[in-house]
Design an enzyme around this catalytic site. Structure first.
Site, mmCIF file in Angstrom:
data_model
loop_
_atom_site.group_PDB
_atom_site.id
_atom_site.type_symbol
_atom_site.label_atom_id
_atom_site.label_comp_id
_atom_site.label_asym_id
_atom_site.label_seq_id
_atom_site.Cartn_x
_atom_site.Cartn_y
_atom_site.Cartn_z
ATOM 1 N N SER A 157 1.164 -1.162 -0.343
ATOM 2 C CA SER A 157 0.030 0.010 -0.274
ATOM 3 C C SER A 157 0.826 0.971 0.284
ATOM 4 O O SER A 157 2.289 1.325 0.583
ATOM 5 C CB SER A 157 -1.629 0.283 1.209
ATOM 6 O OG SER A 157 -1.302 1.196 1.451
ATOM 7 N N TYR A 216 -4.003 -0.941 10.201
ATOM 8 C CA TYR A 216 -3.534 -1.274 8.325
ATOM 9 C C TYR A 216 -1.918 -0.575 7.807
ATOM 10 O O TYR A 216 -0.835 -1.187 7.846
ATOM 11 C CB TYR A 216 -4.394 -0.182 7.727
ATOM 12 C CG TYR A 216 -4.379 -0.712 6.120
ATOM 13 C CD1 TYR A 216 -5.234 -1.697 5.618
ATOM 14 C CD2 TYR A 216 -4.321 0.768 5.775
ATOM 15 C CE1 TYR A 216 -5.242 -1.246 4.508
ATOM 16 C CE2 TYR A 216 -3.919 0.281 4.289
ATOM 17 C CZ TYR A 216 -4.518 -1.006 3.509
ATOM 18 O OH TYR A 216 -4.484 -0.737 1.915
HETATM 19 P P1 NAD Z 1 -11.561 -5.362 -1.795
HETATM 20 O O1 NAD Z 1 -12.632 -5.281 -0.297
HETATM 21 O O2 NAD Z 1 -12.834 -4.889 -2.628
HETATM 22 O O3 NAD Z 1 -11.516 -6.294 -1.256
HETATM 23 C C1 NAD Z 1 -10.484 -7.528 -0.386
HETATM 24 C C2 NAD Z 1 -10.031 -8.648 -0.420
HETATM 25 O O4 NAD Z 1 -10.006 -9.313 0.168
HETATM 26 C C3 NAD Z 1 -12.070 -9.104 -1.538
HETATM 27 O O5 NAD Z 1 -11.914 -9.887 -2.098
HETATM 28 C C4 NAD Z 1 -11.926 -10.339 -0.021
HETATM 29 O O6 NAD Z 1 -13.262 -10.772 0.148
HETATM 30 C C5 NAD Z 1 -11.397 -10.610 0.559
HETATM 31 N N1 NAD Z 1 -10.670 -10.797 2.181
HETATM 32 C C6 NAD Z 1 -11.123 -10.047 3.718
HETATM 33 N N2 NAD Z 1 -11.016 -10.365 4.435
HETATM 34 C C7 NAD Z 1 -10.808 -11.786 4.191
HETATM 35 C C8 NAD Z 1 -10.897 -13.106 4.795
HETATM 36 N N3 NAD Z 1 -10.798 -12.987 6.313
HETATM 37 N N4 NAD Z 1 -10.269 -14.056 4.482
HETATM 38 C C9 NAD Z 1 -10.556 -14.628 2.532
HETATM 39 N N5 NAD Z 1 -10.440 -13.316 2.090
HETATM 40 C C10 NAD Z 1 -10.864 -11.680 2.173
HETATM 41 O O7 NAD Z 1 -10.797 -4.463 -1.812
HETATM 42 P P2 NAD Z 1 -9.341 -4.431 -2.270
HETATM 43 O O8 NAD Z 1 -9.023 -2.385 -2.572
HETATM 44 O O9 NAD Z 1 -9.628 -4.832 -4.183
HETATM 45 O O10 NAD Z 1 -8.165 -4.630 -1.656
HETATM 46 C C11 NAD Z 1 -7.051 -5.654 -2.172
HETATM 47 C C12 NAD Z 1 -6.042 -5.077 -1.759
HETATM 48 O O11 NAD Z 1 -5.702 -4.225 -1.886
HETATM 49 C C13 NAD Z 1 -5.818 -5.353 0.078
HETATM 50 O O12 NAD Z 1 -5.014 -6.073 0.537
HETATM 51 C C14 NAD Z 1 -6.310 -3.721 -0.049
HETATM 52 O O13 NAD Z 1 -5.525 -3.065 1.451
HETATM 53 C C15 NAD Z 1 -5.263 -3.422 -0.819
HETATM 54 N N6 NAD Z 1 -5.040 -1.759 -1.430
HETATM 55 C C16 NAD Z 1 -6.172 -1.362 -1.554
HETATM 56 C C17 NAD Z 1 -5.846 0.214 -1.736
HETATM 57 C C18 NAD Z 1 -7.240 0.598 -2.645
HETATM 58 O O14 NAD Z 1 -6.713 1.978 -2.818
HETATM 59 N N7 NAD Z 1 -8.318 -0.202 -3.410
HETATM 60 C C19 NAD Z 1 -4.917 0.639 -1.877
HETATM 61 C C20 NAD Z 1 -3.236 -0.050 -1.628
HETATM 62 C C21 NAD Z 1 -4.167 -1.557 -1.157
#
Ligand code: NAD
Length: 275
Positions: free
Chosen positions: A167, A180
């Site tokens: 991130s 986080y």
């Molecule tokens: P999202 O909420 O759409 O996706 C998160 C995914 O993780 C989902 O598929 C959810 O079901 C899964 N998940 C969460 N808890 C879980 C568990 N206990 N067991 C199994 N699966 C689980 O959000 P996203 O933005 O697509 O996030 C994906 C990754 O990207 C994460 O690690 C997030 O921290 C990271 N991220 C996102 C952003 C952003 O701007 N969206 C920025 C930096 C990092």
């Protein structure tokens, strides 16, 4: 050209990719790919030729349909990554269904928001368990499996690739997201540690640090018009990212094009960190 020169032309080994970004014949385990960034990455890896094992808490049929429409296999595995004790069992389930894992994308993650003064132990543990502890122990189980493959397959083994989703808060402090920030800073450190220990064994460990991407994870931010506007103004690219924007970096790090890239966290952030 004589007939004999054709018949003696060196045949391309079936296991060697035609193009350095070609992932045909590779199996990628992607966590949390039913939506968001994980779905974008699973589809991009399938476009490059990989079969996908989708590890999800809930139904991933939309991603499965997209992967299958590309002519690739999608193997669904159900697991809850907040339950940190069971990573070896989770991998056993994956291997029973898919046989081998060549690429691991540790994408699943959650976020909890509250002022540091009020932050609860429950929100600390929930985020640390899913975003950091499970990431470490699933990587450990997969790395052990990859090294078993190396021992069994010898020179035929094409190496393993592990990609963590980090991130901007691997580099910056953030506000109101202490667990986080701790977890994602930890992901950057573990990316380096795993690379230090596993690079010489044929496993590449790297991370991708997404910028502000339009997913469920950022819904609360996007609904706060003030914050969303401030963020947009600071992104050099002039737009929020989409899950598909992460695909190219994931394919690169999963492919033989990245064979000499170890321990790096690659920002895909529309220029945010350059500002
Ligand atoms: P999202 O909420 O759409 O996706 C998160 C995914 O993780 C989902 O598929 C959810 O079901 C899964 N998940 C969460 N808890 C879980 C568990 N206990 N067991 C199994 N699966 C689980 O959000 P996203 O933005 O697509 O996030 C994906 C990754 O990207 C994460 O690690 C997030 O921290 C990271 N991220 C996102 C952003 C952003 O701007 N969206 C920025 C930096 C990092």
């Amino acid at each position: 050209m004589s007939h004999s020169s054709i018949s003696h032309a060196p045949a391309q080994a079936p296991s060697s990719p035609r193009h350095p970004f070609d992932l045909q014949g590779r199996v990628a385990l992607v966590t949390g790919c039913n939506t968001g960034i994980g779905a974008g990455i699973a589809v991009a890896l399938a476009q490059a030729g990989a079969d996908i094992v989708g590890l999800n808490r809930s139904d991933a049929s939309q991603t499965a349909a997209q992967v299958q429409a590309l002519g690739r296999r999608f193997v669904p595995i159900q697991a809850d990554l907040s339950r940190t004790e069971a990573m070896a069992d989770v991998l056993a389930q994956v291997l029973a269904a898919a046989g081998q894992v060549d690429i691991l994308v540790n994408n699943a993650g959650i976020i909890r928001r509250a002022d540091a003064l009020d932050f609860s132990e429950e929100d600390w543990d929930a985020v640390m368990n899913t975003n950091l502890k499970s990431l470490f122990f699933l990587s450990q189980a997969v790395a052990r499996h990859m090294l078993d493959c190396a021992a069994q397959q010898g020179a035929q083994w094409r190496g393993g690739k592990i990609i963590h989703i980090a991130s901007l808060l691997s580099f910056q402090g953030g506000v109101r997201v202490p667990s986080y920030t701790a977890a994602k800073s930890g992901v950057l450190g573990l990316t380096r540690l795993m690379a230090n220990e596993w690079a010489a064994k044929g496993i590449n460990v790297n991370a991708i640090a997404p910028g502000y991407i339009e997913t469920n994870n950022t819904e609360a931010l996007r609904q706060d018009a003030g914050r969303a506007g401030e963020i947009l103004q600071r992104i050099p690219a002039g737009r929020w990212g989409q899950p598909a924007d992460l695909g190219g970096a994931a394919v690169f790090l999963a492919s033989s094009a990245a064979d000499y890239v170890h321990g790096h966290t690659l920002a895909v952030d529309g220029g945010w960190l350059a500002r």
